[in-house]
Design an enzyme around this catalytic site. Structure first.
Site, mmCIF file in Angstrom:
data_model
loop_
_atom_site.group_PDB
_atom_site.id
_atom_site.type_symbol
_atom_site.label_atom_id
_atom_site.label_comp_id
_atom_site.label_asym_id
_atom_site.label_seq_id
_atom_site.Cartn_x
_atom_site.Cartn_y
_atom_site.Cartn_z
ATOM 1 C CG HIS A 265 -0.285 -0.050 2.309
ATOM 2 N ND1 HIS A 265 -0.055 1.250 3.200
ATOM 3 C CD2 HIS A 265 -0.031 -0.712 3.404
ATOM 4 C CE1 HIS A 265 0.241 1.201 4.510
ATOM 5 N NE2 HIS A 265 0.592 -0.091 4.564
ATOM 6 C CD GLU B 11 -2.617 -1.415 5.805
ATOM 7 O OE1 GLU B 11 -2.903 -2.293 6.510
ATOM 8 O OE2 GLU B 11 -2.202 -0.108 5.937
ATOM 9 C CG HIS C 226 1.574 3.979 11.930
ATOM 10 N ND1 HIS C 226 0.552 3.520 12.286
ATOM 11 C CD2 HIS C 226 1.878 3.430 10.619
ATOM 12 C CE1 HIS C 226 0.045 2.728 11.418
ATOM 13 N NE2 HIS C 226 0.878 2.733 10.471
#
Length: 785
Positions: A96, A142, A245
């Site tokens: 993704h 995603e 992240h």
């Protein structure tokens, strides 16, 4: 080095949030440009087809407590490489290119897309024709909880030809990519990886841990498995999950060696599958699960779970036969021997329980005094604190048993009986785990088979004066395999779990979790060394050393010398904080605003909350803890995902009202009576690319049907209903309906609804007040707003 160029160029676009021009236009155009360049240079042996898919759909999922997802006009870039004459069957490779807000998303998941581009380039230049097609899905949504993969597998015409897939993911930045899910069933897929992968790294233990749900994460693997009924292989980078992240997930942190290694593996497995006779008839090979694990990254052992079951039961039976033979001979002493064995068995279990309770009490104390996560940046602290406490407690219990309970008993006999007690524990564990159908039971097989073989091979009994050097050497050699594998496995587990503790919510004390893991590994690793406590003359020196290390570490932890977070540029380990500048309006049944407020809503992602931030931003403290609006769904707070049960501690700092340039529009279009005391409410919503819908039936009412998912509403934890909505570019207004069964009298309404608009990019993303507040946060935080 072309894959390095792909990676750098994708991440240079910046954060690629669904709906943003960066994701829907710039990233898509870059991928198309590279694919067309590859197509121009491909050989005549292949045909390349490209399609841009922009699906709209909806589904329900039991992830994060259960919710429903709706997506509109999101983006997939799909490429099919097939023989010149076409192919009926295909293997799918999935990455993704979207990212979470405020991060360049190099490891998650631009690096996988770079690898896929290079694999496409390599395969297309080969003069060797493939037997089956390879579909490369560059998935554009995603991070919106698996939406784009659902759009592909349920709606794209090429999806019908997919017989197997490989999903490329990340839970960390670089390192080795771990195969942590396979199947369901289809042992031939694991065998394909075993045969083809050049640098294997795989574990069925990781699969069973991940599928248990204790890690708050999921991947597109679930969508292909559940909605496409397609088997596959799920692999992910797991190293350095501290910066996953975050803004630190940049391309320069991913070593070229990691990319090359992943490329070697995935290319080899894809080529193997694309030339495999089994791919065309993959459904014929669905017969049971597989036990698989790599040995130090050198090779993978894999065998059908049913074979493992037979091996496990045979091993357990041999062990029980050995133990029963020892107990029953000589016959006059059978009862006495059985009592001694059961006593040793009970003492061993008691020592484990005492150790677990004691260490968890230490972890609870550390958490209560506000020193949780002291080991987050300094992992050795957890070993020095909880590892030494566990080892010392184990030794202490057995030392006291030896001194008072076994005062005049022969040391050789005690050593022998405690070895047998450990063997008995592992044999029972092996039988129970096998009966439960756990593939991870192979670990117990190692801990039964190798010690038993070692004992049978060492004919010389324990010396009266203690274990001899020769015996110790032979004993250690016999135990080498299970101990080496367990150390290797423990490294993998801690590599995955330690960073997760920094983003697992405010409700789970991370010290309790990590301490529990350390105690479990200590019990496992000590199980066949307990007998040495009874063989050696004294364990005082060892006990004093361990206790000293524990006490000193505890004092240092309590003093706060080990700060949990790090802003080290080379190896950051930031604290995650999420802030939303929010304006809320509450309405009555007639649409009148009965309450409104504005503020910056703050969530800390870990157990420490905002205690470390308060000294830097004094107005953020526990006096502004968020109250719950009990009458409103989800406490009247704008949750992006239904994770309220993981983050019960949050803060609300009053701030001026915000007026987005693109405000949300939420309209009730109709209220229609239906049969069986039902009412259908139809709505229209328009707003930004991310919105959340919250529904709570009032007392006496029940939500029976809606136009979302499969039509059957799925409640979240707590009983409210949650819908995650997103759209790409140029989406039409969102229309949906809900149907409720209602009582005859409902003067105070039948349902409470709320909708939240989330501005993740563009001119509305951050207010001046939010910018100003974020700049005051210390540099060891990753504060996303």
């Amino acid at each position: 080095m072309s894959f390095r160029g792909y990676l750098d160029n994708i991440t240079a676009i910046g954060p690629r949030t669904v709906g943003s021009p960066e994701n829907e236009v710039l990233a898509v155009n870059y991928l198309l440009e590279q694919i067309r360049g590859i197509e121009r240079e491909s050989t005549d042996a292949h045909k390349i087809s490209v399609d841009i898919q922009r699906p709209t759909g909806s589904f329900s999922i039991d992830f994060l407590g259960g919710f429903t997802s709706y997506y509109a006009n999101i983006t997939n870039v799909v490429v099919k490489l097939e023989p010149r004459n076409g192919a009926e069957h295909a293997v799918l490779s999935n990455c993704h290119f979207d990212s979470v807000p405020n991060t360049p998303g190099a490891s998650d998941d631009a690096v996988s897309c770079a690898v896929m581009l290079e694999i496409l380039n390599t395969l297309s230049k080969s003069s060797e024709s493939l037997q089956h097609a390879v579909i490369f899905l560059f998935n554009g949504a995603e991070e919106n909880i698996l939406q784009a993969s659902h759009g592909f597998i349920t709606q794209h015409e090429w999806a019908k030809s997919v017989r197997a897939f490989i999903n490329l993911e990340a839970a960390g930045v670089g390192g080795k990519e771990l195969v942590f899910q396979t199947g369901p069933e289809n042992p031939w897929l694991v065998q394909a990886y075993v045969v083809a992968a050049k640098h294997p790294f795989a574990s069925v233990v990781a699969q069973e841990i991940f599928q248990s749900g204790i890690i708050p994460a999921d991947t597109d693997f679930r969508i292909y498995r559940d909605f496409g009924n397609v088997p596959g292989i799920d692999l992910a980078f797991i190293e350095n999950g501290y910066i996953y992240h975050t803004e630190y997930d940049t391309s320069d942190r991913i070593l070229t060696d990691s990319i090359q290694r992943a490329g070697d593996n995935i290319l080899a497995v894809l080529k193997y599958l694309a030339t495999s006779e089994k791919l065309a008839k993959s459904f014929e090979y669905r017969h049971g699960n597989v036990v698989f694990f790599d040995i130090l990254g050198l090779f993978v052992l894999a065998y059908p779970a049913r074979v493992g079951t037979i091996m496990n039961y045979i091993t357990a039976t041999v062990a029980f036969f050995y133990l029963s033979k020892k107990v029953l001979q000589p016959k006059p002493r059978a009862v006495h021997n059985l009592k001694k064995l059961l006593t040793a068995f009970s003492l061993t279990l008691t020592s484990w329980v005492c150790t677990l309770v004691a260490v968890l009490m230490v972890a609870m104390f550390v958490s209560i005094i506000g020193r949780a996560l002291s080991w987050y940046t300094h992992f050795y602290v957890s070993v020095s604190l909880y590892g030494t406490a566990a080892a010392a407690k184990l030794i202490l219990v057995h030392m006291l048993a030896k001194k008072f309970f076994y005062k005049n008993v022969n040391e050789q006999y005690l050593g022998d009986v405690f070895f047998d007690a450990s063997l008995m524990i592992w044999s029972i564990a092996l039988a129970v785990m096998t009966q439960m159908g756990l593939c991870s039971a192979f670990i117990c097989t190692l801990w039964v088979a190798f010690p038993l073989l070692t004992k049978l091979m060492i004919h010389k009994e324990f010396s009266q004066k203690g274990a001899t050097i020769k015996f110790i050497v032979m004993y250690m050699l016999g135990m080498f395999v299970p101990y080496l594998y367990m150390l290797y496995l423990s490294w993998t587990v801690f590599e995955m779990f330690t960073p997760v503790m920094g983003r697992s919510g405010s409700e789970i004390p991370p010290d309790m979790v990590l301490a529990g893991f350390i105690v479990i590994f200590t019990m496992i690793l000590s199980s066949y060394f307990i007998n040495f406590i009874y063989l050696v003359k004294s364990t005082k020196t060892t006990l004093v050393t361990l206790t000293t290390v524990f006490v000193v570490t505890l004092i240092l932890v309590c003093s706060g010398i080990f700060f949990p977070y790090s802003s080290d540029a080379a190896n950051p380990k930031p604290k995650r904080v999420f802030l939303q500048h929010t304006s809320r309006r509450f309405h009555d049944l007639d649409g009148n605003v009965i309450k409104s407020d504005s503020g910056i809503w703050i969530n800390g992602f870990d157990y420490n909350g905002i205690s470390h931030i308060t000294p830097h931003v004094p107005e953020i403290n526990d006096t502004i803890r968020t109250p719950c609006e009990e009458q409103a769904p989800f406490c009247g707070l704008p949750w992006i995902l239904p994770v309220h049960f993981m983050f019960r501690k949050n803060w609300y700092l009053p701030a001026p009202e915000i007026l987005p340039r693109s405000p949300i529009q939420f309209k009730l279009l109709s209220k229609k009576p239906m049969p069986w005391n039902s009412v259908r409410l139809s709505f229209e919503v328009s707003g930004p690319s991310h919105m959340s819908l919250y529904v709570r039936p009032r007392a006496g009412s029940a939500l029976s049907r809606w136009s979302l998912g499969d039509g059957m509403p799925v409640p979240s934890v707590g009983g409210d209903y949650f819908v995650f909505y997103s759209h790409g570019l140029h989406a039409a207004p969102w229309h949906f309906w809900v149907e409720l069964t209602v009582p005859e009298k409902h003067s105070d309404g039948i349902v409470s609804l709320a909708i939240a608009a989330h501005y993740f990019f563009g001119e509305d993303q951050k207010s001046p007040q939010l910018y100003a507040l974020l700049e005051r946060f210390p540099n060891w935080t990753f504060s996303s707003g």
